[in-house]
Every structure is written in structure tokens, then in C-alpha cells.
Design a protein around this motif. Structure first.
Motif, mmCIF file in Angstrom:
data_model
loop_
_atom_site.group_PDB
_atom_site.id
_atom_site.type_symbol
_atom_site.label_atom_id
_atom_site.label_comp_id
_atom_site.label_asym_id
_atom_site.label_seq_id
_atom_site.Cartn_x
_atom_site.Cartn_y
_atom_site.Cartn_z
ATOM 1 N N SER A 112 -0.940 3.248 -2.400
ATOM 2 C CA SER A 112 0.134 2.267 -2.388
ATOM 3 C C SER A 112 -0.563 0.931 -2.653
ATOM 4 O O SER A 112 -0.028 0.055 -3.155
ATOM 5 C CB SER A 112 0.816 2.332 -0.882
ATOM 6 O OG SER A 112 1.426 3.621 -1.132
ATOM 7 N N ASN B 23 -2.272 2.927 3.192
ATOM 8 C CA ASN B 23 -2.410 3.771 1.952
ATOM 9 C C ASN B 23 -3.008 3.191 1.054
ATOM 10 O O ASN B 23 -2.260 2.131 0.341
ATOM 11 C CB ASN B 23 -0.853 4.266 1.800
ATOM 12 C CG ASN B 23 -0.749 5.292 0.616
ATOM 13 O OD1 ASN B 23 -1.425 5.279 -0.215
ATOM 14 N ND2 ASN B 23 -0.060 6.572 1.202
ATOM 15 N N ASN C 34 -1.320 0.145 -6.221
ATOM 16 C CA ASN C 34 -0.107 0.025 -6.895
ATOM 17 C C ASN C 34 0.285 -1.518 -6.646
ATOM 18 O O ASN C 34 0.753 -2.065 -7.617
ATOM 19 C CB ASN C 34 0.909 0.925 -6.542
ATOM 20 C CG ASN C 34 0.768 2.397 -7.069
ATOM 21 O OD1 ASN C 34 -0.184 2.753 -7.922
ATOM 22 N ND2 ASN C 34 1.130 3.529 -6.338
#
Length: 642
Positions: A232, A229, A235
Motif C-alpha cells: 500500500s 502495509n 502504491n
């Protein structure tokens, strides 16, 4: 020469595309079949069976070209013959072949019709057998999912996913290690992977669908690659950056408690390269062997060193110059008022000077300082104002001189003073602007004519103090026209309790007796002194019958004036060309009273001479010198009975 060549194994991918092409013929999708068979022979040109069916789908020179390749390759091919599926060529393709070639085509079609029917029945059974089940050859995490439903496949791979769910990336940040769990970067939902496995061979594209179904028969298709992802990952990288990044710290000058300066240390900063870190994670993710035993993986990232702009060595080299330049405060006097400023606050410490030179000016700070000073000192010139009610001024304000601070000049002088380290005071004067003529000037009132003052602190009586205050208010704001004679008794009028007077003491027939308004002679005495020093003609004045100490505190004997209603009075005349305004100030705290007479400039100079026998007879002489050089004298004789 061709017969002597060794047989070679066909390319599995080419075989899969060829099988998909034959299945497309079965469904009458001739254009898709031609595309799939063409892809097969591009991968493996020796796939003779594919060439033969391509020839059946074409005509003319293209057909001849395909059949020549089929004749060349079929004798050497070691692959088993592909299932023959016969279908009529696309009706839109017009054949220009000779009659003999047409007969050959019909023969081929008749020969393979039986095989086509058998293949159709077999293919239908294959699809029925795998309805809602994973096609052959599909694996996830090294485990075959063929023949399983979506739920069965999810249940089968759940233990493996649970094992992977407990592992992570070990991120090396220099000498530190950070942990990023794998489940923070992807979804470990077995149903997602099972659904993906079920969709293999069920794609929207016919060619892709037939290719995957055929490929699964002879090979394997992996469905276990978990998708990384990207959001993700971004982040996670941002979290790593927040934990590891640190800005470079410049060396700074620091003020010691004693006013001297020191230098703080500089610190190299660190910054995570997001692009390189993301690439390192992606590479590590691509190298994960999902079919192997679950384990942790390591990601190496590089942090960029950030060099400080100011190093401690640079600041220490000029530290002595800074201490010398800021040792003494900047002293500034404006119109007699002294100010003191820290020189360091007015120097630009952000720009390091060259060797041997001092720090330059902080021009914005100097400008801000001068602006604040201008707010304090600048004031526009104001004309006088007067609120009049008959012969009374209920409110008046004299004109105010305007003051202006020359900001540009002061900034220049401050900049010059900062270049030295001494503590000499910088003096600066304001520009003055005369007030314009106003309402008082229109009446001829613009300067002080005379001031009369008296001190009654030696008479401790509250009622008398109140009478002095009330009596003074009778004259405060009085406007005297040119040529007008002022009578004290006529101005005061009735002295009564209703007007605020109290019962005090007065001298009557040689005796001290209680009287309403007792002590008002303090007011008449103060007014007499103001008219005396203004050089105004005194029309009537009487001394007290007794010498009273509170009239001689700040004046010689004979400078008193007594009054009584219906009796002695105090009168003087306005002999100037303009009005006279009386301003009265009574201070009951310090127990003194002041009469100030404002009017036109008479140019007079008043002097006084006092004589007497030292006991009961005294003389006051006044000399008035006019602007034109002439002079005149007055004399007042005072005789006291005791």
C-alpha cells in the motif's frame, strides 16, 4: 569490599527470563531452562538465584562456576527470592561430582519438592484464569486489555481506532501539500489488534511463551503498533509520483507560419525519489505514538530536479544559421520531372553544430526520400509480348526501356546541395536499360514505319463517326507478312449492319446517297496516308469524285483515297524484310483517327510535294530515300468533278 558495595536493582528483563527458566524446569524442559537462565545472567550477572539454579542443572566445573557466582551475588541482591521450583536434573547429564556433592543435590531436591508442588498448583490456576483471555500486562493504545476476550478487546479499542482512522500524513512536495490517509497504509480493524493481543504469551516457542507471560507480570507489552502495509505504501508513493513528477522539457526549434524558425523555452523537470520517500514514510510511521491522542503527521520528501538536455540559450545562438540554411527549398529534377523538398526535413536538427558551422545531414531521412523516388522511377526493362490469332494480333505490348535511379549517387548529390543555401535546381538522370528482344522483335516488329492521321471534326454526323470507328477496328492488329499485298476491300469484307455499321452517306454516280457504312472512306484515306509515309509501294489508289472538305483539314488535296465494294480499292505491299503491325486509334471525342505502322528499320526517308490548279486537278509527289543513298519517286494525280 563486596559488602561495602551498594545494592542495585535487578534488570527487569533478566528477572523475566529467569522466571521463564524456572517455569521450564517445572515442565521438565531442562535444556530450555538452561538457555533461559543463561540469557538472564548475561543481562544481569548479579542475579544470584538464576546462577544457583544453573548450578543445579549442571555438574562438575560448570556447576562449581555457577555456584561461585551465586555465592558472590546473593548476599548483595535486593530482589525478592524467586519462587523455588524443584525438579530433577536432566537424566542425560551424567554427574561426576563427589559423593558429598551428590548428597547436597538430594538435599536441595527434597527441600524444594514442597515448593514445586505449590508452584505447580498456582501456575495451573493462572493458566485457567486467562484461558481465551489476554494475559496480564498487554496494552493497546495506552489501554490495558488484560483479562479481556478477543471480542471484548476489539470493542474496547474501537473508539480509539475510529479516531485514528480519520487522520492522515501531510506530505510536503516542495511548495505543494498532498494528503495520504493513514487508513490507506494499514488496516484499522480492531479485531486484528485484539487477536494479536490475545496471542501474546501463546506463541509456538516455549521460551518465548514463558518469557512473555512472565514479562507481563512485572511490565507491559504493547500490541497497538499498526503494521505498515508495504504494498500500500508503494502504491501511495507511485500515486504521489504520478501527480508530482514532470519530465524535463528540452528547448526545441519551432517552425513559424512564414517558414522561419523560433526557439521554445526549456523547462526543468522533477522526479520523486521512491527510496528516500519510502524511508521518510517509514520513519514517520515508527514515530507515531499510538497511545497519545490521535493527530496528523507530516512527511517531508525531496524531489530531484531534472535538467533539460537542450537549453534555449544554446539553440538561440545557432538560430540565425538554421534560418539561413533552410531559407530556400531543395529543387530536384529527375529526367525532366521537377521535385521540391523542404531542406529542414533533410537536416539533422537533433545535433547542434559547432560555432560557425551549419547543421549536418539527416542521412536516414535522405535515404528514405531517395528510396521513395526510386519506387517512382525504377522500372525493369520488359520484352515485347504478342498474342496472335492467325494474321491478327489480339494483344501486343512493345518492349519497355528499363530505368534505374542511382540511389547512392543521388544521396551524395542531395547531401552536397544541403550544404548550400541557394535555390539552384539539382538535375539528375536515370540509367536506361534497353529492353530484351521479345515476341514482336521475332517478327521484325520493333519501330514505327509510318503514321497516317485524318481529322473528321468538320463532318458532324454520329452514324458516320460510328462507321469510321468500326472500319478502323477491321485493321487494328492486322499482321502483314513480308511481300504480302493488303487490299482494303479484301480486309474489310462485307459491310453490314450486323458488323456494327450504320447508314451514312456516300457519293454514287455524282450524287450523295444513303449507304450502309457511309464514311468508311475516312478509314481508307487514313490508311493510305500511313502507307504513304512508310514508303510502302502503293499498288492501287483512287481519289474521290468530289473534293470533300473533311479530307483537307490536315492534308493537301489529293491525299484522300476512296473505296467501294466491287469497285475502287486501296492496295499496298509490304516490301520490308519483316512483318508489319497496324495499330489503329479512333478518337470519337476529338473526331480524329490515327493509323500507325510498326515494322523493321528500313532506313527510309519520305518527303512529299503537292501541286495543282487550285480547283479540281492536283498532283502528289513522294520521294523515298534509301539508307544506301538511292532514291525513287511516286506520283498520284487527282481530278475532282466538283
Amino acid at each position: 569490599m563486596m559488602s561495602s558495595m551498594a545494592a542495585v536493582a535487578p534488570n527487569p528483563q533478566a528477572v523475566a527470563w529467569a522466571k521463564a527458566g524456572l517455569l521450564a524446569i517445572k515442565y521438565g524442559r531442562y535444556r530450555d531452562s538452561a538457555a533461559l537462565l543463561t540469557r538472564a545472567v548475561k543481562i544481569d550477572p548479579m542475579l544470584g538465584e538464576a546462577w544457583r539454579w544453573l548450578g543445579a542443572l549442571h555438574s562438575g566445573q560448570r556447576q562449581a562456576y555457577c555456584l561461585r557466582w551465586a555465592q558472590r551475588s546473593l548476599p548483595r541482591a535486593t530482589i525478592p527470592r524467586l519462587p523455588s521450583v524443584v525438579a530433577a536434573p536432566a537424566p542425560s547429564v551424567r554427574s561426576k561430582a563427589k559423593p558429598q556433592r551428590r548428597r547436597n543435590w538430594r538435599r536441595i531436591a527434597r527441600w524444594s519438592s514442597a515448593a514445586a508442588l505449590a508452584a505447580l498448583l498456582g501456575f495451573g490456576g493462572f493458566q485457567a484464569a486467562y484461558a481465551n483471555r489476554v494475559y496480564p500486562g498487554v496494552q493497546a493504545f495506552g489501554q490495558s486489555l488484560s483479562g479481556l476476550t478477543s471480542n471484548e478487546a476489539a470493542h474496547a479499542i474501537l473508539p480509539t481506532l475510529q479516531a485514528w482512522n480519520n487522520h492522515h500524513f501531510k506530505v510536503q512536495l516542495g511548495d505543494q501539500t498532498a494528503i495520504v490517509p493513514l487508513n490507506a497504509l494499514t488496516s484499522f480493524d480492531p479485531q486484528v489488534i485484539a487477536d494479536r493481543a490475545l496471542q501474546i504469551g501463546r506463541e509456538d516457542s516455549w521460551s518465548e511463551r514463558l518469557s512473555n507471560q512472565s514479562l507481563g507480570i512485572v511490565s507491559t507489552i504493547k500490541a497497538d503498533g499498526l503494521l505498515l502495509n508495504q504494498q500500500s505504501l508503494d502504491n501511495a508513493i507511485q500515486t504521489l509520483a504520478e501527480a508530482s513528477d514532470r519530465p524535463a522539457v528540452d528547448a526545441q526549434f519551432q517552425r513559424n507560419p512564414d517558414g522561419t524558425w523560433a526557439v521554445s523555452n526549456d523547462v526543468i523537470g522533477l522526479k520523486l525519489d521512491h527510496a528516500q520517500t519510502k524511508a521518510a514514510f517509514q520513519a514517520a510511521w515508527n514515530n507515531i505514538d499510538w497511545a497519545a491522542a490521535p493527530r496528523d503527521y507530516t512527511v517531508l520528501v525531496v524531489q530531484e530536479g531534472l535538467q533539460p538536455h537542450q537549453k534555449a540559450t544554446e539553440l538561440n545562438a545557432i538560430l540565425p544559421k538554421l534560418n539561413q540554411q533552410t531559407a530556400a527549398p531543395l529543387m530536384l529534377t529527375i529526367n525532366g520531372t521537377q521535385h521540391q523538398f523542404d531542406r529542414a526535413s533533410l537536416l539533422d536538427l537533433s545535433k547542434l553544430p559547432q560555432a560557425g558551422q551549419g547543421f549536418g545531414q539527416n542521412r536516414p531521412a535522405i535515404a528514405a526520400l531517395v528510396q521513395e523516388l526510386a519506387k517512382t522511377y525504377d522500372q525493369p526493362a520488359q520484352a515485347s509480348r504478342l498474342v496472335r490469332n492467325g494474321n491478327r494480333a489480339t494483344e501486343w505490348h512493345f518492349g519497355q526501356i528499363g530505368y534505374t535511379l542511382d540511389q547512392a549517387q543521388l544521396q551524395t548529390q542531395i547531401g552536397q546541395a544541403l550544404s548550400t543555401a541557394n535555390n539552384q535546381t539539382l538535375s539528375f538522370n536515370l540509367h536506361e536499360t534497353a529492353p530484351p528482344a521479345g515476341e514482336l522483335e521475332a517478327l521484325g516488329i520493333y519501330q514505327v514505319l509510318g503514321v497516317g492521321a485524318s481529322d473528321f471534326s468538320s463532318y458532324p454526323d454520329y452514324n458516320r463517326d460510328r462507321n469510321v470507328e468500326v472500319g478502323g477496328k477491321e485493321f487494328d492488329g492486322l499482321l502483314i507478312a513480308p511481300g504480302e499485298v493488303v487490299s482494303f476491300g479484301g480486309t474489310v469484307g462485307d459491310i453490314s449492319l450486323e458488323k456494327g455499321y450504320q447508314i451514312g452517306e456516300m457519293i454514287e454516280n455524282g450524287m450523295s446517297v444513303p449507304s450502309i457504312g457511309g464514311g468508311i472512306c475516312q478509314v481508307s484515306t487514313t490508311l493510305f496516308r500511313a502507307a504513304f509515309w512508310a514508303g510502302l509501294p502503293i499498288e492501287e489508289r483512287h481519289n474521290h469524285s468530289w473534293r470533300l472538305a473533311w479530307y483537307e483539314v490536315d492534308a493537301p488535296p489529293g491525299m484522300d483515297a476512296t473505296i467501294a465494294l466491287g469497285g475502287p480499292d486501296l492496295k499496298f505491299r509490304n516490301d520490308t524484310n519483316g512483318y508489319i503491325l497496324i495499330d489503329v486509334d479512333t478518337d470519337l471525342v476529338n473526331k480524329n483517327q490515327t493509323f500507325t505502322l510498326y515494322g523493321s528499320d528500313t532506313g527510309r526517308t519520305v518527303t512529299m510535294e503537292a501541286t495543282g490548279n487550285g480547283w479540281n486537278a492536283f498532283q502528289i509527289f513522294r520521294t523515298i530515300s534509301e539508307r544506301d543513298g538511292t532514291s525513287r519517286s511516286d506520283r498520284w494525280n487527282s481530278y475532282y468533278t466538283q
